[in-house]
Motif scaffolding. Sequence first.
Motif, PDB file in Angstrom:
ATOM      1  N   GLU A  81       0.821  -1.225   0.000  1.00  0.00           N
ATOM      2  CA  GLU A  81       0.000   0.000   0.000  1.00  0.00           C
ATOM      3  C   GLU A  81       0.853   1.271   0.000  1.00  0.00           C
ATOM      4  O   GLU A  81       0.350   2.352  -0.315  1.00  0.00           O
ATOM      5  CB  GLU A  81      -0.952   0.011   1.210  1.00  0.00           C
ATOM      6  CG  GLU A  81      -0.205   0.073   2.532  1.00  0.00           C
ATOM      7  CD  GLU A  81      -1.109   0.230   3.772  1.00  0.00           C
ATOM      8  OE1 GLU A  81      -1.954   1.140   3.793  1.00  0.00           O
ATOM      9  OE2 GLU A  81      -0.944  -0.569   4.719  1.00  0.00           O
TER      10      GLU A  81
ATOM     11  N   ARG B  48      -3.708  -1.838  18.001  1.00  0.00           N
ATOM     12  CA  ARG B  48      -3.347  -0.553  17.400  1.00  0.00           C
ATOM     13  C   ARG B  48      -3.280   0.536  18.478  1.00  0.00           C
ATOM     14  O   ARG B  48      -2.387   1.366  18.482  1.00  0.00           O
ATOM     15  CB  ARG B  48      -4.369  -0.147  16.313  1.00  0.00           C
ATOM     16  CG  ARG B  48      -4.323  -1.002  15.061  1.00  0.00           C
ATOM     17  CD  ARG B  48      -3.121  -0.759  14.199  1.00  0.00           C
ATOM     18  NE  ARG B  48      -3.093   0.567  13.613  1.00  0.00           N
ATOM     19  CZ  ARG B  48      -2.202   0.941  12.692  1.00  0.00           C
ATOM     20  NH1 ARG B  48      -1.263   0.093  12.270  1.00  0.00           N
ATOM     21  NH2 ARG B  48      -2.209   2.157  12.216  1.00  0.00           N
TER      22      ARG B  48
ATOM     23  N   HIS C 116       4.943  -3.302  14.358  1.00  0.00           N
ATOM     24  CA  HIS C 116       3.900  -3.257  13.332  1.00  0.00           C
ATOM     25  C   HIS C 116       2.674  -3.988  13.857  1.00  0.00           C
ATOM     26  O   HIS C 116       2.811  -5.019  14.506  1.00  0.00           O
ATOM     27  CB  HIS C 116       4.362  -3.951  12.037  1.00  0.00           C
ATOM     28  CG  HIS C 116       3.230  -4.197  11.084  1.00  0.00           C
ATOM     29  ND1 HIS C 116       2.800  -3.245  10.182  1.00  0.00           N
ATOM     30  CD2 HIS C 116       2.375  -5.258  10.941  1.00  0.00           C
ATOM     31  CE1 HIS C 116       1.749  -3.721   9.514  1.00  0.00           C
ATOM     32  NE2 HIS C 116       1.480  -4.942   9.965  1.00  0.00           N
TER      33      HIS C 116
ATOM     34  N   ASP D 247      -3.897  -2.989  10.516  1.00  0.00           N
ATOM     35  CA  ASP D 247      -4.808  -1.863  10.748  1.00  0.00           C
ATOM     36  C   ASP D 247      -6.282  -2.200  10.567  1.00  0.00           C
ATOM     37  O   ASP D 247      -7.140  -1.341  10.787  1.00  0.00           O
ATOM     38  CB  ASP D 247      -4.405  -0.663   9.883  1.00  0.00           C
ATOM     39  CG  ASP D 247      -4.488  -0.959   8.393  1.00  0.00           C
ATOM     40  OD1 ASP D 247      -5.031  -2.014   7.997  1.00  0.00           O
ATOM     41  OD2 ASP D 247      -3.999  -0.121   7.609  1.00  0.00           O
TER      42      ASP D 247
HETATM   43 MG    MG Z   1       0.116   0.151   8.577  1.00  0.00          MG
END
Ligand code: MG
Length: 149
Positions: free
Chosen positions: A51, A85, A115, A118
């Motif tokens: 992405e 997150r 990491h 999401d």
């Molecule tokens: Mg990300």
Amino acid sequence: MERTFVMVKPDGVQRGLVGEVVARFERRGFKLVALKMLRIHRDLAERHYAEHQGKPFFEDLVSYITSGPVAAMVIEGRNVVATIREMMGATQPAKALPGTIRGTYGIDVGRNIVHGSDSPASAAREIELFFVDAELLDYQQALEPWIHE
Ligand code: MG
Ligand code: DAT
């Protein structure tokens, strides 16, 4: 039950923070269903960060993530994607709240330690990139009734 993909990045491994990061998720009550160390090569890095291809920081990101071993894991639990997150903190550690992983250990965006997927869709994609089905362990967490009502 929801799953997410988490990775302690090369800076986190070098700084001896793997145990610290894993311990936070364990103590929260989440279940570890896979855990391994690996060295990411360019091809996997480009697919993982597809992405971001074409963005100005892409090359630095790929060279950072391939610069040393990482600790990759799959974690399971109710609402685990969003909760992890939040536990990680903002992408830019300078803006991450104190108490979050990035807000406790990080300063620069290019050294942000961890990491985490999401969204559930990203999690499914990333888990498949890093793990084969046989590596995802199916077991009962003995304390489960004391964690979920
Ligand atoms: Mg990300
Ligand atoms: P996150 O890791 O919080 O999901 P992201 O997916 O937007 O953030 O970006 C992936 C990684 O790329 C991020 O952890 C650090 C790097 N990155 C993101 N935005 C950046 C920027 N503006 N400058 C430099 N690196 C950046």
